[in-house]
Write a protein that holds these residues in place. Structure first.
Motif, PDB file in Angstrom:
ATOM      1  N   HIS A 298       0.890  -1.334  -0.084  1.00 42.73           N
ATOM      2  CA  HIS A 298      -0.019   0.030   0.203  1.00 42.73           C
ATOM      3  C   HIS A 298       0.782   1.185  -0.059  1.00 42.73           C
ATOM      4  N   GLY A 299       1.986   1.091   0.687  1.00 44.03           N
ATOM      5  CA  GLY A 299       2.986   2.518   0.778  1.00 44.03           C
ATOM      6  C   GLY A 299       3.422   2.852  -0.650  1.00 44.03           C
ATOM      7  N   ILE A 300       3.808   1.468  -1.413  1.00 40.44           N
ATOM      8  CA  ILE A 300       4.375   1.768  -2.684  1.00 40.44           C
ATOM      9  C   ILE A 300       3.181   2.363  -3.889  1.00 40.44           C
TER      10      ILE A 300
ATOM     11  N   ILE B 147       1.545   9.741   3.298  1.00 41.33           N
ATOM     12  CA  ILE B 147       0.852   8.382   3.648  1.00 41.33           C
ATOM     13  C   ILE B 147       1.828   6.989   3.275  1.00 41.33           C
ATOM     14  N   GLY B 148       2.005   7.233   1.857  1.00 41.46           N
ATOM     15  CA  GLY B 148       2.976   6.220   1.484  1.00 41.46           C
ATOM     16  C   GLY B 148       4.094   5.817   2.352  1.00 41.46           C
ATOM     17  N   LEU B 149       4.721   7.023   2.651  1.00 43.72           N
ATOM     18  CA  LEU B 149       6.105   6.988   3.367  1.00 43.72           C
ATOM     19  C   LEU B 149       5.671   6.419   4.826  1.00 43.72           C
ATOM     20  N   LEU B 150       4.847   7.021   5.413  1.00 50.58           N
ATOM     21  CA  LEU B 150       4.286   6.121   6.752  1.00 50.58           C
ATOM     22  C   LEU B 150       3.899   4.784   6.664  1.00 50.58           C
TER      23      LEU B 150
ATOM     24  N   ALA C 191       5.733  -1.044   7.681  1.00 51.15           N
ATOM     25  CA  ALA C 191       6.174  -2.131   7.233  1.00 51.15           C
ATOM     26  C   ALA C 191       7.507  -2.349   7.953  1.00 51.15           C
ATOM     27  N   ALA C 192       8.378  -1.516   7.791  1.00 49.87           N
ATOM     28  CA  ALA C 192       9.815  -1.779   8.102  1.00 49.87           C
ATOM     29  C   ALA C 192       9.767  -1.945   9.686  1.00 49.87           C
TER      30      ALA C 192
END
Length: 140
Positions: A29-31, A62-65, A70-71
């Motif tokens: 979802h981030g990608i 939001i993608g960065l978050l 995930a990490a």
């Protein structure tokens, strides 16, 4: 005691499966958010963000978050991050339901909130089991 040792191993496998699944869900979802998923950009006006440039920036953040979540869950899951994943996953399932107009969409998006919720349950269970002295004792 052997029963609890076997359960501990099974629990470790289950937690890793959940960690990988939650991490993959949030990473994907981030990608998509970083790429500016057009369908998602179309949701912003329904929630009061009419400026397309602002919506694009917000989606990028939001993608960065999502990638950060995930990490963290993959490397060292922290309870507040897992709680955030449950809240955010629930919110995204609600948004999908509202924008599609189909109530069943919430259940179709089960993985968004169900996987982090299951991971959170495992973390709470681990704390309770340790407090009762069922794991972490001397094996003699």
């Amino acid at each position: 005691m052997a029963f609890y040792q076997n359960m501990s191993r099974l629990r470790q496998v289950a937690v890793w499966v959940l960690r990988l699944a939650v991490s993959a869900e949030f990473a994907w979802h981030g990608i998509l958010a970083l790429r500016g998923e057009q369908e998602w950009l179309g949701w912003f006006p329904r929630f009061g963000v009419a400026d397309a440039q602002l919506a694009s920036r917000l989606l990028f953040l939001i993608g960065l978050l999502d990638l950060t979540v995930a990490a963290i869950i993959l490397i060292k899951p922290l309870r507040p991050v897992i709680v955030w994943a449950v809240i955010w996953g629930t919110w995204t399932a609600i948004v999908e339901t509202i924008t599609s107009g189909q109530a069943m969409e919430f259940f179709e998006e089960w993985a968004n909130w169900g996987l982090p919720l299951a991971l959170l349950v495992f973390f709470k269970t681990k704390t309770r089991v340790k407090q009762r002295g069922l794991i972490g004792k001397n094996k003699n």
